[in-house]
Motif scaffolding. Structure first.
Motif, mmCIF file in Angstrom:
data_model
loop_
_atom_site.group_PDB
_atom_site.id
_atom_site.type_symbol
_atom_site.label_atom_id
_atom_site.label_comp_id
_atom_site.label_asym_id
_atom_site.label_seq_id
_atom_site.Cartn_x
_atom_site.Cartn_y
_atom_site.Cartn_z
ATOM 1 N N MET A 3 0.843 -1.203 0.000
ATOM 2 C CA MET A 3 0.000 0.000 0.000
ATOM 3 C C MET A 3 0.877 1.251 0.000
ATOM 4 O O MET A 3 0.579 2.215 -0.685
ATOM 5 C CB MET A 3 -0.923 0.010 1.212
ATOM 6 N N GLU A 4 1.962 1.206 0.768
ATOM 7 C CA GLU A 4 2.879 2.350 0.781
ATOM 8 C C GLU A 4 3.569 2.503 -0.564
ATOM 9 O O GLU A 4 3.759 3.611 -1.048
ATOM 10 C CB GLU A 4 3.920 2.172 1.883
ATOM 11 N N ALA A 5 3.957 1.404 -1.177
ATOM 12 C CA ALA A 5 4.642 1.450 -2.463
ATOM 13 C C ALA A 5 3.689 1.840 -3.583
ATOM 14 O O ALA A 5 4.124 2.322 -4.629
ATOM 15 C CB ALA A 5 5.281 0.111 -2.775
ATOM 16 N N GLY A 6 2.396 1.667 -3.380
ATOM 17 C CA GLY A 6 1.407 2.001 -4.394
ATOM 18 C C GLY A 6 1.335 3.478 -4.704
ATOM 19 O O GLY A 6 0.697 3.888 -5.662
ATOM 20 N N ARG A 7 1.996 4.271 -3.904
ATOM 21 C CA ARG A 7 1.985 5.711 -4.147
ATOM 22 C C ARG A 7 2.838 6.085 -5.358
ATOM 23 O O ARG A 7 2.750 7.182 -5.854
ATOM 24 C CB ARG A 7 2.495 6.449 -2.909
ATOM 25 N N LEU A 9 6.830 0.729 -9.957
ATOM 26 C CA LEU A 9 6.453 -0.679 -9.841
ATOM 27 C C LEU A 9 6.187 -1.320 -11.191
ATOM 28 O O LEU A 9 6.300 -2.526 -11.331
ATOM 29 C CB LEU A 9 5.211 -0.820 -8.955
ATOM 30 N N GLY A 10 5.843 -0.539 -12.186
ATOM 31 C CA GLY A 10 5.546 -1.095 -13.494
ATOM 32 C C GLY A 10 6.776 -1.518 -14.268
ATOM 33 O O GLY A 10 6.694 -2.307 -15.184
ATOM 34 N N ARG A 11 7.931 -1.024 -13.891
ATOM 35 C CA ARG A 11 9.160 -1.368 -14.606
ATOM 36 C C ARG A 11 9.649 -2.741 -14.180
ATOM 37 O O ARG A 11 9.489 -3.139 -13.040
ATOM 38 C CB ARG A 11 10.254 -0.349 -14.305
ATOM 39 N N GLU A 12 10.266 -3.427 -15.102
ATOM 40 C CA GLU A 12 10.819 -4.744 -14.805
ATOM 41 C C GLU A 12 12.288 -4.606 -14.458
ATOM 42 O O GLU A 12 13.161 -5.019 -15.199
ATOM 43 C CB GLU A 12 10.620 -5.698 -15.988
ATOM 44 N N MET A 13 12.579 -3.986 -13.339
ATOM 45 C CA MET A 13 13.961 -3.766 -12.929
ATOM 46 C C MET A 13 14.183 -4.365 -11.549
ATOM 47 O O MET A 13 14.545 -3.683 -10.606
ATOM 48 C CB MET A 13 14.270 -2.264 -12.902
ATOM 49 N N PHE A 14 13.911 -5.651 -11.411
ATOM 50 C CA PHE A 14 14.035 -6.299 -10.125
ATOM 51 C C PHE A 14 15.183 -7.279 -10.148
ATOM 52 O O PHE A 14 15.401 -7.963 -11.141
ATOM 53 C CB PHE A 14 12.740 -7.038 -9.772
ATOM 54 N N ARG A 15 15.860 -7.377 -9.031
ATOM 55 C CA ARG A 15 16.905 -8.386 -8.925
ATOM 56 C C ARG A 15 16.246 -9.756 -8.826
ATOM 57 O O ARG A 15 15.151 -9.886 -8.295
ATOM 58 C CB ARG A 15 17.734 -8.134 -7.670
ATOM 59 N N GLY A 16 16.935 -10.764 -9.295
ATOM 60 C CA GLY A 16 16.368 -12.100 -9.292
ATOM 61 C C GLY A 16 16.276 -12.725 -7.926
ATOM 62 O O GLY A 16 15.323 -13.416 -7.601
ATOM 63 N N LYS A 17 17.242 -12.482 -7.075
ATOM 64 C CA LYS A 17 17.273 -13.127 -5.776
ATOM 65 C C LYS A 17 17.698 -12.111 -4.719
ATOM 66 O O LYS A 17 18.709 -11.441 -4.866
ATOM 67 C CB LYS A 17 18.288 -14.260 -5.811
ATOM 68 N N VAL A 18 16.921 -12.015 -3.684
ATOM 69 C CA VAL A 18 17.250 -11.131 -2.579
ATOM 70 C C VAL A 18 17.099 -11.936 -1.304
ATOM 71 O O VAL A 18 16.090 -12.591 -1.090
ATOM 72 C CB VAL A 18 16.307 -9.906 -2.540
ATOM 73 N N THR A 19 18.099 -11.904 -0.455
ATOM 74 C CA THR A 19 18.029 -12.714 0.758
ATOM 75 C C THR A 19 17.823 -11.883 2.005
ATOM 76 O O THR A 19 17.354 -12.385 2.988
ATOM 77 C CB THR A 19 19.321 -13.528 0.925
ATOM 78 N N ASP A 51 14.042 -1.407 -1.419
ATOM 79 C CA ASP A 51 13.870 -2.644 -0.646
ATOM 80 C C ASP A 51 12.396 -3.022 -0.540
ATOM 81 O O ASP A 51 12.038 -4.188 -0.603
ATOM 82 C CB ASP A 51 14.468 -2.494 0.764
ATOM 83 N N VAL A 52 11.542 -2.013 -0.388
ATOM 84 C CA VAL A 52 10.098 -2.262 -0.318
ATOM 85 C C VAL A 52 9.612 -2.854 -1.632
ATOM 86 O O VAL A 52 8.872 -3.838 -1.653
ATOM 87 C CB VAL A 52 9.330 -0.956 0.005
ATOM 88 N N VAL A 53 10.041 -2.274 -2.743
ATOM 89 C CA VAL A 53 9.615 -2.745 -4.060
ATOM 90 C C VAL A 53 10.081 -4.182 -4.285
ATOM 91 O O VAL A 53 9.311 -5.026 -4.767
ATOM 92 C CB VAL A 53 10.146 -1.809 -5.177
ATOM 93 N N ILE A 54 11.295 -4.490 -3.912
ATOM 94 C CA ILE A 54 11.828 -5.841 -4.093
ATOM 95 C C ILE A 54 11.066 -6.832 -3.217
ATOM 96 O O ILE A 54 10.681 -7.917 -3.666
ATOM 97 C CB ILE A 54 13.336 -5.873 -3.800
ATOM 98 N N PHE A 55 10.810 -6.456 -1.964
ATOM 99 C CA PHE A 55 10.065 -7.331 -1.052
ATOM 100 C C PHE A 55 8.668 -7.615 -1.595
ATOM 101 O O PHE A 55 8.223 -8.768 -1.646
ATOM 102 C CB PHE A 55 9.985 -6.696 0.338
ATOM 103 N N VAL A 56 7.956 -6.571 -2.019
ATOM 104 C CA VAL A 56 6.597 -6.730 -2.542
ATOM 105 C C VAL A 56 6.612 -7.622 -3.779
ATOM 106 O O VAL A 56 5.782 -8.525 -3.923
ATOM 107 C CB VAL A 56 5.967 -5.348 -2.836
ATOM 108 N N HIS A 57 7.564 -7.402 -4.665
ATOM 109 C CA HIS A 57 7.654 -8.213 -5.886
ATOM 110 C C HIS A 57 7.934 -9.681 -5.548
ATOM 111 O O HIS A 57 7.330 -10.580 -6.132
ATOM 112 C CB HIS A 57 8.747 -7.657 -6.802
#
Length: 158
Positions: free
Chosen positions: A55-59, A64-74, A83-89
């Motif tokens: 909900m916070e990231a929805g602002r 969020l529409g871009r496909e720029m996410f790392r494949g693996k986050v630990t 970090d929020v965007v990666i967690f949500v994804h």
């Protein structure tokens, strides 16, 4: 003649079966490892955190529409918006691995915060069935979280 002496005939009321939404797919009963039940509250906590952070990231939906996410986050200590965007994804990806019936239960109970009794009434299922199927869905989601290292396995459960 008094009204109290009149005997009325018995009337039987019948109704057509209601059109109750059922689960899109019958959830297959799967035997899960008993130690996964330990993680259910942690999984529900992660789902509550997911709702809050999404909900916070929805602002900022353009990011969020871009496909720029790392494949693996630990590591999931949230320090920045990225970090929020990666967690949500990552959580969305894990939720998509569940079948449609399990997703429906998780959405109703964990994300929309319906009670299991309310969910049972909405779906036309017994409370026992909803309880069992929801526990199975949480266990499967927990297994996915553990595989993707979103949850750390407890030392006692290894």
């Amino acid at each position: 003649m008094s009204a109290a002496l009149v005997i009325l005939p018995a009337v039987w009321a019948t109704a057509a079966p209601s059109r109750v939404k059922t689960l899109p797919e019958v959830v297959q009963q799967k035997k899960t490892a008993p130690e996964l039940a330990f993680y259910r509250k942690y999984t529900e906590g992660m789902l509550r955190r997911y709702v809050r952070l999404s909900m916070e990231a929805g602002r900022a939906p353009s990011l969020l529409g871009r496909e720029m996410f790392r494949g693996k986050v630990t590591s999931y200590r949230v320090h920045s918006f990225e970090d929020v965007v990666i967690f949500v994804h990552d959580v969305e990806t894990c939720l998509k691995k569940l079948d449609e019936g399990q997703q429906h239960l998780i959405r109703r109970i964990a994300l929309q915060e319906f009670t299991q009794a309310e969910t049972a009434g909405l779906l036309g299922l017994s409370l026992r069935s909803v309880h069992r199927q929801y526990a199975d869905a949480l266990d499967e989601l927990t297994e996915i979280f553990l595989e993707r290292k979103l949850l750390e396995p407890a030392k006692a459960c290894q």
